[in-house]
Write a protein that holds these residues in place. Structure first.
Motif, PDB file in Angstrom:
ATOM      1  N   ALA A  31       0.826  -1.209   0.000  1.00 40.88           N
ATOM      2  CA  ALA A  31       0.000   0.000   0.000  1.00 40.88           C
ATOM      3  C   ALA A  31       0.859   1.258   0.000  1.00 40.88           C
ATOM      4  N   ALA A  32       1.927   1.274   0.789  1.00 47.64           N
ATOM      5  CA  ALA A  32       2.805   2.443   0.808  1.00 47.64           C
ATOM      6  C   ALA A  32       3.438   2.660  -0.562  1.00 47.64           C
ATOM      7  N   ALA A  33       3.895   1.585  -1.187  1.00 49.26           N
ATOM      8  CA  ALA A  33       4.490   1.703  -2.515  1.00 49.26           C
ATOM      9  C   ALA A  33       3.455   2.203  -3.524  1.00 49.26           C
ATOM     10  N   ALA A  34       2.250   1.642  -3.477  1.00 50.16           N
ATOM     11  CA  ALA A  34       1.196   2.087  -4.393  1.00 50.16           C
ATOM     12  C   ALA A  34       0.900   3.569  -4.197  1.00 50.16           C
ATOM     13  N   SER A  43       0.108  -5.167 -10.746  1.00 49.86           N
ATOM     14  CA  SER A  43       0.733  -6.082  -9.795  1.00 49.86           C
ATOM     15  C   SER A  43       2.152  -6.475 -10.195  1.00 49.86           C
ATOM     16  N   ARG A  44       2.419  -6.740 -11.447  1.00 52.71           N
ATOM     17  CA  ARG A  44       3.770  -7.163 -11.842  1.00 52.71           C
ATOM     18  C   ARG A  44       4.784  -6.046 -11.583  1.00 52.71           C
ATOM     19  N   ARG A  45       4.409  -4.822 -11.885  1.00 51.55           N
ATOM     20  CA  ARG A  45       5.305  -3.684 -11.647  1.00 51.55           C
ATOM     21  C   ARG A  45       5.653  -3.583 -10.165  1.00 51.55           C
ATOM     22  N   LEU A  46       4.640  -3.636  -9.316  1.00 60.26           N
ATOM     23  CA  LEU A  46       4.885  -3.554  -7.871  1.00 60.26           C
ATOM     24  C   LEU A  46       5.672  -4.756  -7.364  1.00 60.26           C
ATOM     25  N   ALA A  47       5.350  -5.930  -7.865  1.00 61.32           N
ATOM     26  CA  ALA A  47       6.060  -7.143  -7.433  1.00 61.32           C
ATOM     27  C   ALA A  47       7.545  -7.040  -7.755  1.00 61.32           C
ATOM     28  N   GLN A  48       7.861  -6.550  -8.934  1.00 61.95           N
ATOM     29  CA  GLN A  48       9.262  -6.402  -9.314  1.00 61.95           C
ATOM     30  C   GLN A  48       9.960  -5.354  -8.455  1.00 61.95           C
ATOM     31  N   LEU A  49       9.304  -4.251  -8.189  1.00 57.92           N
ATOM     32  CA  LEU A  49       9.898  -3.204  -7.351  1.00 57.92           C
ATOM     33  C   LEU A  49      10.163  -3.686  -5.929  1.00 57.92           C
ATOM     34  N   LEU A  50       9.235  -4.477  -5.404  1.00 58.72           N
ATOM     35  CA  LEU A  50       9.307  -4.897  -4.011  1.00 58.72           C
ATOM     36  C   LEU A  50       9.974  -6.251  -3.805  1.00 58.72           C
ATOM     37  N   VAL A  94      -0.942   4.869   5.508  1.00 56.16           N
ATOM     38  CA  VAL A  94       0.133   3.917   5.223  1.00 56.16           C
ATOM     39  C   VAL A  94       1.449   4.627   4.954  1.00 56.16           C
ATOM     40  N   ARG A  95       1.387   5.779   4.323  1.00 55.91           N
ATOM     41  CA  ARG A  95       2.622   6.529   4.058  1.00 55.91           C
ATOM     42  C   ARG A  95       3.251   6.957   5.383  1.00 55.91           C
ATOM     43  N   ASP A  96       2.441   7.522   6.274  1.00 59.79           N
ATOM     44  CA  ASP A  96       2.958   7.955   7.577  1.00 59.79           C
ATOM     45  C   ASP A  96       3.452   6.780   8.413  1.00 59.79           C
ATOM     46  N   LEU A  97       2.729   5.665   8.389  1.00 58.71           N
ATOM     47  CA  LEU A  97       3.121   4.492   9.164  1.00 58.71           C
ATOM     48  C   LEU A  97       4.444   3.915   8.662  1.00 58.71           C
ATOM     49  N   ALA A  98       4.606   3.803   7.352  1.00 54.26           N
ATOM     50  CA  ALA A  98       5.866   3.301   6.792  1.00 54.26           C
ATOM     51  C   ALA A  98       7.013   4.237   7.153  1.00 54.26           C
ATOM     52  N   GLU A  99       6.804   5.535   7.001  1.00 54.74           N
ATOM     53  CA  GLU A  99       7.862   6.495   7.316  1.00 54.74           C
ATOM     54  C   GLU A  99       8.209   6.496   8.800  1.00 54.74           C
ATOM     55  N   LYS A 100       7.201   6.393   9.660  1.00 56.79           N
ATOM     56  CA  LYS A 100       7.473   6.345  11.106  1.00 56.79           C
ATOM     57  C   LYS A 100       8.265   5.095  11.462  1.00 56.79           C
ATOM     58  N   THR A 101       7.901   3.965  10.863  1.00 58.66           N
ATOM     59  CA  THR A 101       8.612   2.720  11.133  1.00 58.66           C
ATOM     60  C   THR A 101      10.077   2.835  10.710  1.00 58.66           C
ATOM     61  N   ILE A 102      10.298   3.398   9.543  1.00 59.47           N
ATOM     62  CA  ILE A 102      11.670   3.582   9.048  1.00 59.47           C
ATOM     63  C   ILE A 102      12.429   4.566   9.929  1.00 59.47           C
ATOM     64  N   ARG A 103      11.811   5.691  10.226  1.00 62.73           N
ATOM     65  CA  ARG A 103      12.448   6.725  11.054  1.00 62.73           C
ATOM     66  C   ARG A 103      12.840   6.174  12.421  1.00 62.73           C
ATOM     67  N   ASP A 113      15.903   7.519   1.030  1.00 62.86           N
ATOM     68  CA  ASP A 113      16.474   6.374   0.321  1.00 62.86           C
ATOM     69  C   ASP A 113      15.407   5.339  -0.012  1.00 62.86           C
ATOM     70  N   PHE A 114      14.505   5.099   0.930  1.00 61.72           N
ATOM     71  CA  PHE A 114      13.432   4.131   0.718  1.00 61.72           C
ATOM     72  C   PHE A 114      12.560   4.542  -0.465  1.00 61.72           C
ATOM     73  N   TRP A 115      12.128   5.819  -0.485  1.00 60.88           N
ATOM     74  CA  TRP A 115      11.261   6.276  -1.567  1.00 60.88           C
ATOM     75  C   TRP A 115      12.006   6.301  -2.896  1.00 60.88           C
ATOM     76  N   THR A 116      13.281   6.598  -2.871  1.00 59.70           N
ATOM     77  CA  THR A 116      14.070   6.564  -4.110  1.00 59.70           C
ATOM     78  C   THR A 116      14.111   5.150  -4.662  1.00 59.70           C
ATOM     79  N   GLU A 117      14.254   4.161  -3.796  1.00 67.65           N
ATOM     80  CA  GLU A 117      14.241   2.767  -4.243  1.00 67.65           C
ATOM     81  C   GLU A 117      12.882   2.360  -4.799  1.00 67.65           C
ATOM     82  N   ILE A 118      11.819   2.871  -4.207  1.00 70.27           N
ATOM     83  CA  ILE A 118      10.465   2.507  -4.629  1.00 70.27           C
ATOM     84  C   ILE A 118      10.078   3.210  -5.923  1.00 70.27           C
TER      85      ILE A 118
END
Length: 131
Positions: A31-34, A43-50, A94-103, A113-118
């Protein structure tokens, strides 16, 4: 793992939070990536990214359609189901939750870095709520 740029340890931190909040290991990450990618999403695009199986991602996208957070494009393209984000309160959550977890785990700098990878840079603007 997809993230070999020094943040590979971040992805495993998202799974327990996802399981706790959503009951599914990859729902937060998908969800955060989407939320960060430009339309269309498939789905294939997201699967490959993740680095996940396409069927895992497709199932998560299906749940997001069920709650109205994603809408399907009217016609399939090359037999792919294409989606676009709909305005929905799950996106800022989901964006805030992912960022808080990373932070909390590795510091503020790893978020960029995470968003650049995504998504190759800064994530798209939030759809469906104020941040």
């Amino acid at each position: 793992m997809k993230y070999e740029s020094g943040i590979g340890h971040v992805r495993p931190l998202l799974a327990p939070v996802s399981r706790l909040i959503f009951g599914k290991q990859y729902r937060l990450e998908v969800a955060a990536a989407a939320s960060a990618l430009d339309d269309p999403i498939w789905s294939r695009r997201l699967a490959q990214l993740l680095g996940l199986a396409e069927n895992q991602v497709a199932g998560e996208l299906g749940r997001l359609v069920e709650i109205g957070a994603l809408t399907e494009f009217p016609e399939a393209h090359d037999r792919r189901k294409l989606y676009q984000l709909a305005s929905h309160p799950i996106w800022p959550f989901v964006r805030d939750l992912a960022e808080k977890t990373i932070r909390d785990a590795v510091g503020e700098g790893a978020i960029e870095d995470f968003w650049t990878e995504i998504c190759g840079g800064a994530p798209r603007a939030i759809v469906g709520g104020e941040r």
